[in-house]
Design a protein around this motif. Structure first.
Motif, mmCIF file in Angstrom:
data_model
loop_
_atom_site.group_PDB
_atom_site.id
_atom_site.type_symbol
_atom_site.label_atom_id
_atom_site.label_comp_id
_atom_site.label_asym_id
_atom_site.label_seq_id
_atom_site.Cartn_x
_atom_site.Cartn_y
_atom_site.Cartn_z
ATOM 1 N N PRO A 1 35.758 69.295 23.172
ATOM 2 C CA PRO A 1 34.615 69.703 22.379
ATOM 3 C C PRO A 1 35.008 70.484 20.907
ATOM 4 O O PRO A 1 34.591 70.546 19.894
ATOM 5 N N ASP A 2 36.136 71.270 21.139
ATOM 6 C CA ASP A 2 36.973 72.043 19.867
ATOM 7 C C ASP A 2 37.250 71.133 18.648
ATOM 8 O O ASP A 2 37.395 71.564 17.667
ATOM 9 N N LEU A 3 37.276 69.874 19.042
ATOM 10 C CA LEU A 3 37.871 68.958 18.008
ATOM 11 C C LEU A 3 36.690 67.956 17.383
ATOM 12 O O LEU A 3 36.708 67.182 16.749
ATOM 13 N N VAL A 4 35.267 68.376 17.825
ATOM 14 C CA VAL A 4 34.298 67.721 16.953
ATOM 15 C C VAL A 4 34.036 68.176 15.797
ATOM 16 O O VAL A 4 33.267 69.313 15.666
ATOM 17 N N LEU A 5 34.378 67.829 14.769
ATOM 18 C CA LEU A 5 34.558 68.150 13.387
ATOM 19 C C LEU A 5 33.828 66.962 12.457
ATOM 20 O O LEU A 5 33.921 65.981 12.718
ATOM 21 N N PRO A 6 33.270 67.486 11.367
ATOM 22 C CA PRO A 6 32.653 66.530 10.515
ATOM 23 C C PRO A 6 33.884 65.731 10.134
ATOM 24 O O PRO A 6 35.023 65.993 9.786
ATOM 25 N N PHE A 7 33.620 64.438 9.732
ATOM 26 C CA PHE A 7 34.748 63.534 8.934
ATOM 27 C C PHE A 7 35.410 64.434 7.888
ATOM 28 O O PHE A 7 34.753 65.089 7.146
ATOM 29 N N TYR A 8 36.613 64.590 7.896
ATOM 30 C CA TYR A 8 37.459 65.132 6.883
ATOM 31 C C TYR A 8 37.057 64.719 5.487
ATOM 32 O O TYR A 8 37.400 63.612 5.266
ATOM 33 N N ALA B 1 36.782 74.169 12.521
ATOM 34 C CA ALA B 1 37.638 73.395 11.594
ATOM 35 C C ALA B 1 38.430 74.598 11.052
ATOM 36 O O ALA B 1 39.842 74.300 11.118
ATOM 37 N N ARG B 2 38.155 75.745 10.808
ATOM 38 C CA ARG B 2 38.872 76.754 10.276
ATOM 39 C C ARG B 2 39.490 77.397 11.327
ATOM 40 O O ARG B 2 41.080 77.634 10.929
ATOM 41 N N ASP C 1 43.622 64.695 10.343
ATOM 42 C CA ASP C 1 43.434 64.962 8.983
ATOM 43 C C ASP C 1 43.040 66.214 8.283
ATOM 44 O O ASP C 1 43.531 66.383 7.057
ATOM 45 N N TYR C 2 42.715 67.115 8.993
ATOM 46 C CA TYR C 2 42.460 68.689 8.792
ATOM 47 C C TYR C 2 43.675 69.319 8.244
ATOM 48 O O TYR C 2 43.931 70.263 7.647
ATOM 49 N N VAL C 3 44.914 68.773 8.788
ATOM 50 C CA VAL C 3 46.338 69.155 8.565
ATOM 51 C C VAL C 3 46.480 69.063 6.824
ATOM 52 O O VAL C 3 47.121 69.778 6.486
ATOM 53 N N GLU C 4 45.824 68.265 6.290
ATOM 54 C CA GLU C 4 45.807 68.016 4.850
ATOM 55 C C GLU C 4 45.373 69.400 4.208
ATOM 56 O O GLU C 4 45.726 69.885 3.183
ATOM 57 N N ASP C 5 44.742 70.306 4.747
ATOM 58 C CA ASP C 5 44.297 71.624 4.205
ATOM 59 C C ASP C 5 45.475 72.749 4.313
ATOM 60 O O ASP C 5 45.364 73.644 3.729
ATOM 61 N N LEU C 6 46.755 72.145 4.889
ATOM 62 C CA LEU C 6 47.741 72.931 4.766
ATOM 63 C C LEU C 6 48.954 72.401 3.903
ATOM 64 O O LEU C 6 50.084 72.926 3.763
ATOM 65 N N ARG C 7 48.382 71.469 2.898
ATOM 66 C CA ARG C 7 49.489 70.962 2.001
ATOM 67 C C ARG C 7 49.827 71.832 0.950
ATOM 68 O O ARG C 7 50.952 71.855 0.673
#
Ligand SMILES: Cc1cc2nc3c(=O)[nH]c(=O)nc-3n(C[C@H](O)[C@H](O)[C@H](O)COP(=O)(O)O)c2cc1C
Length: 186
Positions: A42-49, A60-61, A93-99
């Motif tokens: 359930p912690d991984l239910v995030l909007p499409f990145y 997501a944060r 896909d959220y790993v993109e926020d670490l670019r």
């Protein structure tokens, strides 16, 4: 120094086998001295990145921040139609926020990869897909990965596994992630 290993995995099913397998791998990392953090189901239910959206929902944060400070990662996906499930792929896909980080993406981090499916074909192709994703994210897949066939192994709620050799394999993966992190930190 205590290293932190973050586990990302599981599905939304209440008896998710991949989530239980992840806990065993994380127990192996804990046995090797790591602090472990679990981000499951359930912690991984995030909007499409969407890279263009400013701001992120709280979960997501939390996911991005956990990966930012992680010294190692364990990834466990069910095999859906021969590859990584959408839930896990969207989370990755959220790993993109670490670019833009000093350590971009999963740079320099060991990543243990595990796939669970109802047959060998999908478990192996899913494991291969996970490892390709880890390479794209600049991580280091551990020497040992695991392809789990849910027809032949069962994980219970108490952390047990019906095949001791599979439990050993999962714990070894967690240990390899933690040991790589410790050797880098040292
Ligand atoms: C949408 C969907 C697609 C699936 N596709 C496959 C598949 O292609 N091959 C396979 O062996 N199992 C497939 N499965 C079965 C799951 O991989 C298997 O049950 C896995 O253990 C589920 O993990 P979980 O218990 O963590 O949910 C699929 C299951 C679902 C729900």
């Amino acid at each position: 120094m205590t290293v932190t290993v973050v586990g990302i995995g599981g599905s939304l099913r209440s008896n998710s086998q991949s989530e239980r397998a992840m806990r065993i791998a994380l127990a192996g990392a804990a046995d090797a001295g790591a602090k472990v953090v679990e981000v499951a189901g359930p912690d991984l239910v995030l909007p499409f990145y969407d890279p263009s959206v400013p701001g992120r929902p709280d979960n997501a944060r939390r996911l991005v921040e956990a990966l930012r400070v992680a010294d190692g990662v364990v990834l466990v996906s069910p095999g859906y139609h021969g590859t990584v499930s959408g839930l896990i792929k969207n989370a990755l896909d959220y790993v993109e926020d670490l670019r833009g980080d000093e350590r971009p993406y999963l740079d320099g981090r060991a990543v243990g990869c595990v796939a669970a499916a109802q047959g060998w074909q999908a478990s192996v192709t899913t494991l291969t897909a996970l490892r390709s994703i880890v390479h794209a994210l600049r991580g280091w897949p551990t020497p040992l990965g695991a392809a789990l066939n849910s027809r032949e192994v069962d994980f219970d709620l108490e952390g047990g596994c019906s095949v001791p050799a599979v439990a050993d394999q999962l714990r070894t993966i967690g240990r390899q992630v933690a040991e790589f992190a410790v050797s880098k930190a040292g």
